[in-house]
Structures are given as structure tokens and as C-alpha cells.
Design an enzyme around this catalytic site. Sequence first.
Site, PDB file in Angstrom:
ATOM      1  CB  CYS A   2      -0.951   0.088   1.178  1.00  0.00           C
ATOM      2  SG  CYS A   2      -2.011  -1.338   1.384  1.00  0.00           S
ATOM      3  NE  ARG A  27       5.140   0.768  -0.107  1.00  0.00           N
ATOM      4  CZ  ARG A  27       6.122   0.478   0.726  1.00  0.00           C
ATOM      5  NH1 ARG A  27       7.345   0.764   0.418  1.00  0.00           N
ATOM      6  NH2 ARG A  27       5.875  -0.105   1.873  1.00  0.00           N
ATOM      7  CD1 TRP A  75      -0.688  -6.271  -2.932  1.00  0.00           C
ATOM      8  CD2 TRP A  75      -1.088  -6.918  -0.836  1.00  0.00           C
ATOM      9  NE1 TRP A  75      -0.438  -7.628  -2.847  1.00  0.00           N
ATOM     10  CE2 TRP A  75      -0.672  -8.051  -1.577  1.00  0.00           C
ATOM     11  CE3 TRP A  75      -1.394  -7.106   0.519  1.00  0.00           C
ATOM     12  CZ2 TRP A  75      -0.553  -9.328  -1.020  1.00  0.00           C
ATOM     13  CZ3 TRP A  75      -1.284  -8.377   1.074  1.00  0.00           C
ATOM     14  CH2 TRP A  75      -0.865  -9.459   0.305  1.00  0.00           C
ATOM     15  CG  ASN A 101       0.401   2.211   3.761  1.00  0.00           C
ATOM     16  OD1 ASN A 101      -0.645   2.187   3.123  1.00  0.00           O
ATOM     17  ND2 ASN A 101       1.534   2.699   3.280  1.00  0.00           N
ATOM     18  N   GLY A 102      -0.719  -0.856   6.837  1.00  0.00           N
ATOM     19  CA  GLY A 102      -0.477  -1.696   8.013  1.00  0.00           C
ATOM     20  C   GLY A 102      -1.700  -2.532   8.338  1.00  0.00           C
ATOM     21  CD  GLU A 495      15.881 -14.230  -7.425  1.00  0.00           C
ATOM     22  OE1 GLU A 495      15.281 -14.757  -6.479  1.00  0.00           O
ATOM     23  OE2 GLU A 495      15.574 -13.112  -7.867  1.00  0.00           O
ATOM     24  CE  LYS A 499      12.740 -11.870  -9.802  1.00  0.00           C
ATOM     25  NZ  LYS A 499      13.296 -12.042  -8.501  1.00  0.00           N
ATOM     26  CD  GLU A 502       9.124 -12.690  -7.739  1.00  0.00           C
ATOM     27  OE1 GLU A 502       9.030 -12.054  -6.711  1.00  0.00           O
ATOM     28  OE2 GLU A 502      10.137 -12.619  -8.485  1.00  0.00           O
ATOM     29  CG  HIS A 518      17.223 -37.813  -4.621  1.00  0.00           C
ATOM     30  ND1 HIS A 518      17.523 -39.142  -4.410  1.00  0.00           N
ATOM     31  CD2 HIS A 518      18.418 -37.189  -4.770  1.00  0.00           C
ATOM     32  CE1 HIS A 518      18.843 -39.298  -4.405  1.00  0.00           C
ATOM     33  NE2 HIS A 518      19.401 -38.123  -4.632  1.00  0.00           N
ATOM     34  CE  LYS A 617      10.804  -3.727  -5.209  1.00  0.00           C
ATOM     35  NZ  LYS A 617      11.465  -4.821  -5.936  1.00  0.00           N
TER      36      LYS A 617
HETATM   37  C1  G6P Z   1       8.217  -9.503  -1.712  1.00  0.00           C
HETATM   38  C2  G6P Z   1       8.765  -9.075  -3.064  1.00  0.00           C
HETATM   39  C3  G6P Z   1      10.038  -9.852  -3.377  1.00  0.00           C
HETATM   40  C4  G6P Z   1      11.047  -9.674  -2.257  1.00  0.00           C
HETATM   41  C5  G6P Z   1      10.461 -10.067  -0.904  1.00  0.00           C
HETATM   42  C6  G6P Z   1      11.381  -9.676   0.246  1.00  0.00           C
HETATM   43  O1  G6P Z   1       7.755 -10.797  -1.781  1.00  0.00           O
HETATM   44  O2  G6P Z   1       7.805  -9.274  -4.077  1.00  0.00           O
HETATM   45  O3  G6P Z   1      10.590  -9.386  -4.588  1.00  0.00           O
HETATM   46  O4  G6P Z   1      12.171 -10.454  -2.511  1.00  0.00           O
HETATM   47  O5  G6P Z   1       9.223  -9.388  -0.691  1.00  0.00           O
HETATM   48  O6  G6P Z   1      11.484  -8.281   0.261  1.00  0.00           O
HETATM   49  P1  G6P Z   1      12.656  -7.449   0.888  1.00  0.00           P
HETATM   50  O7  G6P Z   1      12.281  -6.026   0.639  1.00  0.00           O
HETATM   51  O8  G6P Z   1      12.697  -7.801   2.346  1.00  0.00           O
HETATM   52  O9  G6P Z   1      13.907  -7.846   0.206  1.00  0.00           O
END
Ligand code: G6P
Length: 622
Positions: A2, A27, A75, A101-102, A495, A499, A502, A518, A617
Site C-alpha cells: 500500500c 507497493r 494491496w 498502511n499496516g 531465484e 522470477k 512471479e 530424487h 513490492k
Molecule cells: C516480496 C517481493 C520480493 C522480495 C520479498 C522480500 O515478496 O515481491 O521481490 O524479494 O518481498 O522483500 P525485501 O524487501 O525484504 O527484500
Amino acid sequence: MCGIVGYVGPKIANEFLIEGLRRLEYRGYDSAGTATLNGGGGIDIVKAVGRISGLAAKIAQTPNAATIGIGHTRWATHGVPNECNAHPHYGGNEDLAIAHNGVIENHAELKQSLVNKGYEFVSDTDTEVIAHLLADSLKTELERNGHADDDLALPAAAVRAATRKLRGTYGLAIVFRQYPGAIFAARLGSPLVIGLGDGENFLASDSAPLAGYTDRIVYLSDHQLAVLTTDGIQLSHRDQGDIDPDIQVLEVNAEQVDLGHFEHYMLKEIYEQPESISNTMRGRLNDDDATAVFGGLNLSPQELRKIKRIVFTACGTSWHSALVGEYLFEEIAHIPVEVEYASELRYRNPPMDNDTLIFAITQSGETADTLAALREMKRQGHLTMAICNVVGSSIAQEADGGIFLHAGPEIGVASTKAYTSQCVALVMLALYFGRLRHVSYNEGRRIIEDLKKLPAMVEKTLETNDKLREVAEKYQHATNFLYLGRHYNFPTALEGALKLKEISYVHAEGYPAAEMKHGPIALVDDQTPSVFVMPRGFIYDKVMSNVEEIKARGGPVIAIAVEGDNRIAEVADDVIYIPSVEEYLQPIVSIIPLQLRSYHIAVLRGCDVDKPRNLAKSVTVE
Ligand code: G6P
């Protein structure tokens, strides 16, 4: 998660509010709204489901000359994304409007007591509870102190009284109908930044909206309350009275938050990596002492020398860089390392010796689980450090010391440049710890020379883009991928798979290459391509055997290999060649084709690359 914005000054408030929300859209982006104070003594709220462009179009239909207002992009946590649940929310009888927010944990009990008092709720949000609670507090203050319309101490007291009753986290922007010249902001666990202008002041939940408007900022800390008017700001602690604002310089400029000629922030940020990596290293490599230097660890070499064990804790992509850190520290620094998901660590009670150092790795510095794990470790008396990109963020403020990445603002939801900068910071940190122990001067110099060449290697790796687009086209309809790698490239496989999931919503699993026998090998058929990350190194031949095993079962193989590797070309269906770097630097180079490949697949599949569904984010809820 948010975003909040606020403006008070001589200009049309909606102009900053909309631009600010656009910059915060990463966000959260399921609905948005603004609340402005109109000349007739009322508050106008406009909301729209979906993206900021929808809200902007709606606002454009009714010209609004208000010069004070707040805005929010959401969000969803409590209640589905619809107009009713979108912020801002009215409190009382349209007496005030708030953006939040929160998460408020005691919202159910607060709501019951407010319902008993006759307040009517129209949304499913926890935020509306705060709105009515504020209205109720204001009523109490007015009854106690009489009506003094120009006295901002009175609504400030109402905010203080209301926030004392909240359990959970909040970043709040509030405007009151009766006090049309001020925005009130309060924070507990959810960031807020004030931008100081000339005869105007700004509020935002991070610094991105402020770039280009002002470079003087004040970060709010927990339990602080700010009152913003055209004349200035007044800062106080909820329980301890007035505070002098600590004015800092905003280092983000407007270009950094602009798309430039790129179609998406993710692509822009992938291409920024030669520069962001250089920025992470800038001023931190010391040739004379053959080591890295960090200004913010706040521990002497003597103290750091005593550290016997390191725990990295993180979430998401940052957790993957922590895994890279584990390999680096074992090899370069010879220090035992454990990597913990922050969401697990926060509720575990692992026995840890006093000489354990905790590193929270986080791009945003706001991830709720990472913050909670850091706090739990601090509570247990451990020293805590942050490896963080966002200056002024909660984790950066609360850790005992740390390293800023200086990667610049990362706006695409899928993390790219922050990841490679985290890996680079970890190489430098391993060098630093290694040089405190057994790494020789010559070895230290060699690592420094390797690091200096890295930005050029990353630049060269970006040249794989066209080939990656072609290969992405070939496999764009595949619905399952395996990502396999070993040793330093095992985290890269994880990773790379993350990616793809996501941003393109295609299922992908990352595995240590040898481990695929396995279980995952049962998935292999001619419709399930495997992406092998296999630059040359001591484990290369073993990975080659795994490639053969997949090929023997009819599975297509895409290999990420180093230039000059002709052997893999004979076996794999497609090969992406990347430059050869030392093994401990491979994760920083080998992830780049996987970032680009996910990007192209997502674009080909028509996905919203920068704002993937259901994600945000920074995840500020548990
Ligand atoms: C969310 C984002 C990811 C990120 C993760 C941790 O899930 O979409 O891209 O890696 O949070 O975020 P941070 O800001 O703690 O690295």
C-alpha cells in the site's frame, strides 16, 4: 505494501497526489483513492478499483481546485478490492478521512465498541475502525476542551488518544473537516516520510514520490506524530512531547524513478545492474589493505574477530542472496553460516551462542517477517545488522549497524538489481571477515581485482538479451520448467525459478541439479524444459551428467554456460553463453539471463511485468 501520499500548499493537491500514487503503485495496486478538502467545509473522496490511471481519469472528470489532500493505493488485506474497501475512509459523520498502511490486530474488539456507540461501518477493512476511533477521540477532545477551530493541538491530541488504543501497525494520513489547513501523520511500524517544500509540504510512505519535488526529507519514527501545514511541520512523540525534526537530504532524483526509454521498470532495472553493482562497491574496496571497508557496521575489527557464527535471515529473493552468502562465507571467510526464512526464525527458539551475528537481508527494509525476526534476535541480546537498500527504512533504523546497497530505487515488483547488489555486498563482507582471519594480502587483492571487473562482465552478459528473447518465444507455451544448478549456482536456480513464477505465472521449480534424481525427474517429458545453470567450475562434469540424464528422458534442455563451452552445445537444445568469471562471482552474472528470460516470457504471455497479480513490492503483513 500500500502507498500513502499527502499534499498541503498553494497548488492543486490532486496533481501531486496522482503523480505520487503512480510512483507508489508498485507497493499495491488493486484500488486507489484520494480525499481533498473542499472550500465548502467538506471532504471529497474519489475512489476507483484497479490502477491509478483509472483513478486519474475519474478525478479528471470533476475539476477539483483543493490544495490539501491525501491519497492511497491499496494491496488488500482486510476485505476484497472494491471501491468501498478502497482508502481513504471517512470517519464519524464525514468528519475526517484517513489513509492507512499496516494491519490493526485488535480491529474486531474496537469495532464492537464503536458499533455499540452508534458508529456505522460500510467497509470490511480494519482501517475504517481507525477512522471512527479518531472521530470518537475528536469528539471527546472537543467536549473536554471546547471548540477551538484554529487550535491544531486538539486534533493532534485526538490522534494521540486514538493511536494509543491500536494494536498492530500503522502509517496514517488524516485530514479533518474542521481543521482544513493540516494533514496529520502518525506511524507505528509502517513507514512515512515528510518532504519539506517552500510554502508547501508533502507526505509519502516512501521517498519515491518526493523525488523532483523536494530534497529535504524527514523520516517519521515509531510513535511519532507530524502535523503538516503550508507553514511547516510540527513533530512530536506520542507520549513524550515535541521533537526537533532531523532533516535529511533525499538522494533519489526524478530520473531514477522514471521509466526513461524502457517499456517496464523491471527491464530498466535489469539494465541498470552494471551501474547499481558499481554503486554498491563504490568507496568500499581498499587496495592498500586488500580488504573491503564499511562505514556502518558499528563494530570494531576486534569485536568482529570474535564472531564465530553468522545467521542470515530474509524473505523471497533476499533469502536467495542469503544462500549465496552462505557459500561465500564458508569459502572466503571460513565462518559457519545459517540461512533462515525470517517468517520461521521469528517463531523459533534456536539455541545461539553469544558470538553469533545476525544479518537481516532486505531490499525494502520493511518486510514484516524480516523486521520481526530482527526484533526477536535483538530481544535475545544478539547483535543485528541490516543489508538493506532503502535508507531510513524500519529495518535500517532498528539494526545495530549494517550496509546500504545504494542500488537506487527498485520499482519493479520482481527484485533484480537489489539481488545482484546484495550478492556483491556479501562478497565484500566475506572478504572483510576473511581478511580479519586467514585471507592473505594477495588473495584479498585478487578478490578486489575480480570485483572491479564485475560491472563490465555484467554489461557483457546483457548482450544475451536477443538470444534470450528468441529462446523465450520457442518455449513460451510451456507450463512447467525445472531450474537446476549446483554449488554457487543452486541459489541462482531457485531465484531463476522464482522470477519466472512471479511475473509470468508459469510453474517453475528450482533444485540443486543432483537432487533432481530424487523426485523432480519424474516430471521430465518433452513438454517440460529444464534450465541448467552451468558455468564452468569444479562441479561442471557432474552437472553435465545431470543434463545427460534429462536428455535421456526426452526433456528439452536450455543451458546457461560460459563462452567457449562447445561440449554443452552438442547436448543442450539451446545454449546462452555468458562471460566467464571466478566461481564465487558466478551467481551475480548467471542470474542475469534468467531475469531477462522471465521478463520476455512474461511479456509474450501478456502479463503485467511490473505489477504481477497478487504480489506487492514490500510485504508489510505477516
Ligand atoms: C516480496 C517481493 C520480493 C522480495 C520479498 C522480500 O515478496 O515481491 O521481490 O524479494 O518481498 O522483500 P525485501 O524487501 O525484504 O527484500
